[in-house]
Scaffold this active site. Structure first.
Site, short mmCIF file in Angstrom:
data_model
loop_
_atom_site.label_atom_id
_atom_site.label_comp_id
_atom_site.label_asym_id
_atom_site.label_seq_id
_atom_site.Cartn_x
_atom_site.Cartn_y
_atom_site.Cartn_z
N ARG A 1 9.30 -46.67 26.83
CA ARG A 1 10.31 -47.74 26.94
C ARG A 1 11.71 -47.17 26.72
NH1 ARG A 1 7.53 -51.53 22.79
NH2 ARG A 1 9.27 -52.99 23.01
N ARG B 1 18.70 -55.23 32.65
CA ARG B 1 18.22 -53.91 32.23
C ARG B 1 18.41 -52.87 33.32
NH1 ARG B 1 14.18 -56.19 28.26
NH2 ARG B 1 13.29 -54.49 27.05
N LYS C 1 17.79 -57.27 18.99
CA LYS C 1 18.36 -58.27 19.91
C LYS C 1 17.78 -59.66 19.66
CE LYS C 1 17.09 -56.02 23.70
NZ LYS C 1 16.39 -54.83 23.16
N ARG D 1 6.67 -53.88 13.56
CA ARG D 1 6.56 -55.18 14.24
C ARG D 1 5.19 -55.31 14.90
NH1 ARG D 1 10.97 -56.68 18.76
NH2 ARG D 1 9.72 -55.40 20.14
N ARG E 1 1.77 -57.32 19.78
CA ARG E 1 2.25 -56.72 21.03
C ARG E 1 1.72 -55.30 21.16
NH1 ARG E 1 8.59 -57.67 22.13
NH2 ARG E 1 8.08 -55.99 23.59
#
Ligand code: AMP
Length: 191
Positions: A146, A89, A14, A128, A134
């Site tokens: 998640r 969401r 996204k 990532r 993160r």
């Protein structure tokens, strides 16, 4: 005005695709995840609250998220349109967004759903996490949580936007520019 929602599980691409669409259509990109991370960095009260949820891979409560998002839209009165990335969401967020946009004389043009298999998404997120710093990308259990949050709370939005004829599924597997082209094909056909 074009107002797009980029929809999809964590790791679907996204943020990456939003950066291209933003340039192509001259839109303001609003990522609620980025906004929360900014608040955490700035050590605001909202950041402190959000961090406890984000660290676990849980969703931040609706009302604080909705308030933050609306504030961001209001701060961009000159925008030609928006890309909402990571928002809504939940059904409550989607309803709040529709009502809020309606009051502003705006509406969602399309919800673009990037799809890829969970195992590929886990690989992307762990990769990532090696560079992003993160912590929610560095732990497979948090990533799976998640996905659970997504399946329980976010997936029902597919029906919500399908009922409005605004839901478009895009294959999120392939080269970044191929996926951008698939998205542009849909956006260019919006009436
Ligand atoms: P993201 O950068 O979109 O992957 O979001 C990272 C984290 O921020 C999520 O796991 C949630 O904890 C929180 N978050 C971002 N957007 C929302 C939202 N629309 N509603 C609730 N929590 C959110």
């Amino acid at each position: 005005m074009i107002n797009l929602i980029l929809f999809g599980k964590p790791g679907a691409g996204k943020g990456t695709q939003a950066a291209f669409l933003k340039k192509r259509y001259d839109l303001v990109h609003i990522s609620t995840g980025d906004l929360f991370r900014h608040h955490i960095q700035q050590k605001t009260a909202l950041g402190t609250l959000a961090q406890s949820y984000m660290d676990q891979g849980d969703l931040v409560p609706d009302q604080v998220t909705i308030n933050m998002l609306e504030q961001e839209v209001v701060q961009n009165p000159q925008a030609k349109g928006f890309i909402f990335d990571g928002f809504p969401r939940t059904t409550a967020q989607a309803q709040a967004l529709d009502e809020f946009l309606n009051v502003q004389g705006m509406a969602i043009s399309a919800t673009l759903a990037l799809e890829a298999a969970d195992d590929l998404l886990v690989d992307r997120l762990l990769k990532r996490g090696e560079t992003s710093g993160r912590t929610d990308d560095q732990d497979e259990a948090k990533i799976r949580n998640r996905f659970d949050e997504y399946n329980a709370k976010t997936a029902p939005l597919k029906a919500y936007y399908q009922a409005q004829n605004k839901f478009f599924i895009i294959d999120g597997v392939g080269a970044i520019e191929e996926i951008t082209a698939r998205l542009e094909e849909v956006v260019d056909q919006l009436g």
